[in-house]
Design a protein around this motif. Structure first.
Motif, PDB file in Angstrom:
ATOM      1  N   ILE A 127       0.836  -1.200   0.000  1.00  0.00           N
ATOM      2  CA  ILE A 127       0.000   0.000   0.000  1.00  0.00           C
ATOM      3  C   ILE A 127       0.870   1.249   0.000  1.00  0.00           C
ATOM      4  O   ILE A 127       0.594   2.223  -0.719  1.00  0.00           O
ATOM      5  CB  ILE A 127      -0.944  -0.007   1.214  1.00  0.00           C
ATOM      6  N   ALA A 128       1.934   1.229   0.803  1.00  0.00           N
ATOM      7  CA  ALA A 128       2.805   2.400   0.884  1.00  0.00           C
ATOM      8  C   ALA A 128       3.489   2.674  -0.445  1.00  0.00           C
ATOM      9  O   ALA A 128       3.556   3.814  -0.907  1.00  0.00           O
ATOM     10  CB  ALA A 128       3.847   2.199   1.983  1.00  0.00           C
ATOM     11  N   GLU A 129       4.002   1.613  -1.078  1.00  0.00           N
ATOM     12  CA  GLU A 129       4.746   1.790  -2.330  1.00  0.00           C
ATOM     13  C   GLU A 129       3.822   1.988  -3.525  1.00  0.00           C
ATOM     14  O   GLU A 129       4.081   2.815  -4.400  1.00  0.00           O
ATOM     15  CB  GLU A 129       5.639   0.563  -2.565  1.00  0.00           C
ATOM     16  N   ALA A 163       0.372   2.680  -3.544  1.00  0.00           N
ATOM     17  CA  ALA A 163      -0.763   3.603  -3.480  1.00  0.00           C
ATOM     18  C   ALA A 163      -0.384   4.914  -2.814  1.00  0.00           C
ATOM     19  O   ALA A 163      -0.524   5.995  -3.398  1.00  0.00           O
ATOM     20  CB  ALA A 163      -1.928   2.952  -2.729  1.00  0.00           C
ATOM     21  N   MET A 164       0.105   4.860  -1.575  1.00  0.00           N
ATOM     22  CA  MET A 164       0.388   6.101  -0.845  1.00  0.00           C
ATOM     23  C   MET A 164       1.425   6.956  -1.571  1.00  0.00           C
ATOM     24  O   MET A 164       1.293   8.184  -1.629  1.00  0.00           O
ATOM     25  CB  MET A 164       0.853   5.780   0.572  1.00  0.00           C
ATOM     26  N   ALA A 165       2.437   6.320  -2.144  1.00  0.00           N
ATOM     27  CA  ALA A 165       3.492   7.068  -2.814  1.00  0.00           C
ATOM     28  C   ALA A 165       2.986   7.798  -4.061  1.00  0.00           C
ATOM     29  O   ALA A 165       3.613   8.734  -4.543  1.00  0.00           O
ATOM     30  CB  ALA A 165       4.635   6.141  -3.185  1.00  0.00           C
ATOM     31  N   LYS A 166       1.842   7.361  -4.584  1.00  0.00           N
ATOM     32  CA  LYS A 166       1.320   7.939  -5.824  1.00  0.00           C
ATOM     33  C   LYS A 166       0.261   9.006  -5.580  1.00  0.00           C
ATOM     34  O   LYS A 166      -0.242   9.623  -6.516  1.00  0.00           O
ATOM     35  CB  LYS A 166       0.748   6.838  -6.717  1.00  0.00           C
ATOM     36  N   LEU A 167      -0.100   9.230  -4.323  1.00  0.00           N
ATOM     37  CA  LEU A 167      -1.136  10.215  -4.027  1.00  0.00           C
ATOM     38  C   LEU A 167      -0.569  11.629  -4.183  1.00  0.00           C
ATOM     39  O   LEU A 167       0.529  11.913  -3.715  1.00  0.00           O
ATOM     40  CB  LEU A 167      -1.686  10.010  -2.606  1.00  0.00           C
TER      41      LEU A 167
END
Length: 306
Positions: free
Chosen positions: A298-300, A302-306
């Protein structure tokens, strides 16, 4: 979008399990680690190792983390006397250096009350309203002054209103889908209004009720943070997603409809849709508390792409 990790330890998790996921979430840059406040597993399955107390757990995590925020979604008003809860939360806030948030609700799970001998009155909204007033009143009383409270359910006389939390004030989270009383409580007491597992079509209408309650109370509706909690289930491909869905006993199609699920790209799209509705904070309910690799994904992805 502010992303937080939300767990359900009553489903089977030790303190060490919670410590591991909280520390991984902190390293990955999630803003907070939240847990439910329950004492009985829901549904079938192995109940071991048994429940852990929310505020005892958060006190431990306060000393074993350094930056991530910590809180409950949500503490039940039936579990603790509000005067004692105010002391507990203030102490954990101090132990964490000012990283605690209090989610408070009326409680709903009758079976856990019966299992542990906790009274479960039929009408609980009055308890919640008095607790919110009493706890914020204790914290807001200037040092050196005393606080008294005379309510239907609770009475305090000349309390020294100590200890004080580090944060002034501690952020309070009010949640629920009630059309009238809940929005009024949020407008009066909350820093954040949360909808947990709502139908996605209901999010905006309920937010509008809260905003209207703020305006009626003379408060700027934009002062509140508007958040949702949704189950998170993500895989790098369809096979991994399907495996993770099976591990938590859910169907892939149902997860896609009601949660944030599928591939990381699908999660990004789902978060974008929430942002368009005015949501600025999301609690990602991670039901498999030992699956730390999912947090990495999720961090790599999804979150990194927000």
């Amino acid at each position: 979008m502010d992303l937080r990790i939300f767990t359900e330890p009553q489903q089977g998790a030790s303190y060490d399990d919670q410590l591991a996921i909280a520390q991984r979430a902190e390293r990955l840059g999630f803003s907070a680690f939240f847990r439910s406040d329950h004492f009985l597993r829901m549904g079938a399955g192995d109940p071991l190792p048994g429940p852990t107390d929310a505020w005892t757990t958060l006190a431990g995590l306060a000393r074993e983390t350094s930056t991530i925020r910590l809180g409950t979604l949500v503490t039940s008003a039936t579990f603790r006397h509000p005067g004692i809860l105010a002391v507990q939360v203030a102490q954990v806030d101090a132990m964490s250096g000012g990283r605690v948030e209090l989610g408070l609700g009326a409680g709903w799970f009758a079976e856990e009350h019966a299992a542990y001998g906790v009274p479960f009155p039929e009408k609980r909204f009055g308890l919640l309203e008095e607790q919110l007033e009493l706890i914020t009143g204790l914290w807001g009383t200037p040092v050196g002054e005393k606080y008294s409270f005379a309510g239907k359910h609770y009475q305090l006389t000349d309390s020294p209103a100590l200890p004080k939390p580090v944060q002034r004030p501690v952020p309070v989270i009010v949640g629920g889908g009630g059309p009238k009383r809940t929005p009024r409580l949020a407008a009066r007491f909350a820093a954040e209004y949360n909808q947990s597992f709502p139908e996605k079509s209901d999010i905006v209408p309920q937010m509008n009720r809260v905003r209207a309650a703020c305006e009626e109370a003379g408060r700027n509706p934009d002062d509140l943070v508007y958040s949702v909690a949704l189950v998170a289930c993500v895989g790098k491909d369809e096979a991994e997603f399907t495996r993770r869905a099976a591990a938590i006993g859910r169907e892939p199609a149902e997860l896609r409809e009601h949660g944030l699920a599928g591939t990381p790209a699908e999660m990004v799209d789902g978060l974008g849709a929430l942002a368009e509705q005015g949501i600025t904070r999301v609690y990602l309910q991670c039901l498999d508390i030992r699956d730390l690799d999912q947090l990495d994904l999720i961090a790599e992805g999804a979150m990194a792409k927000l």
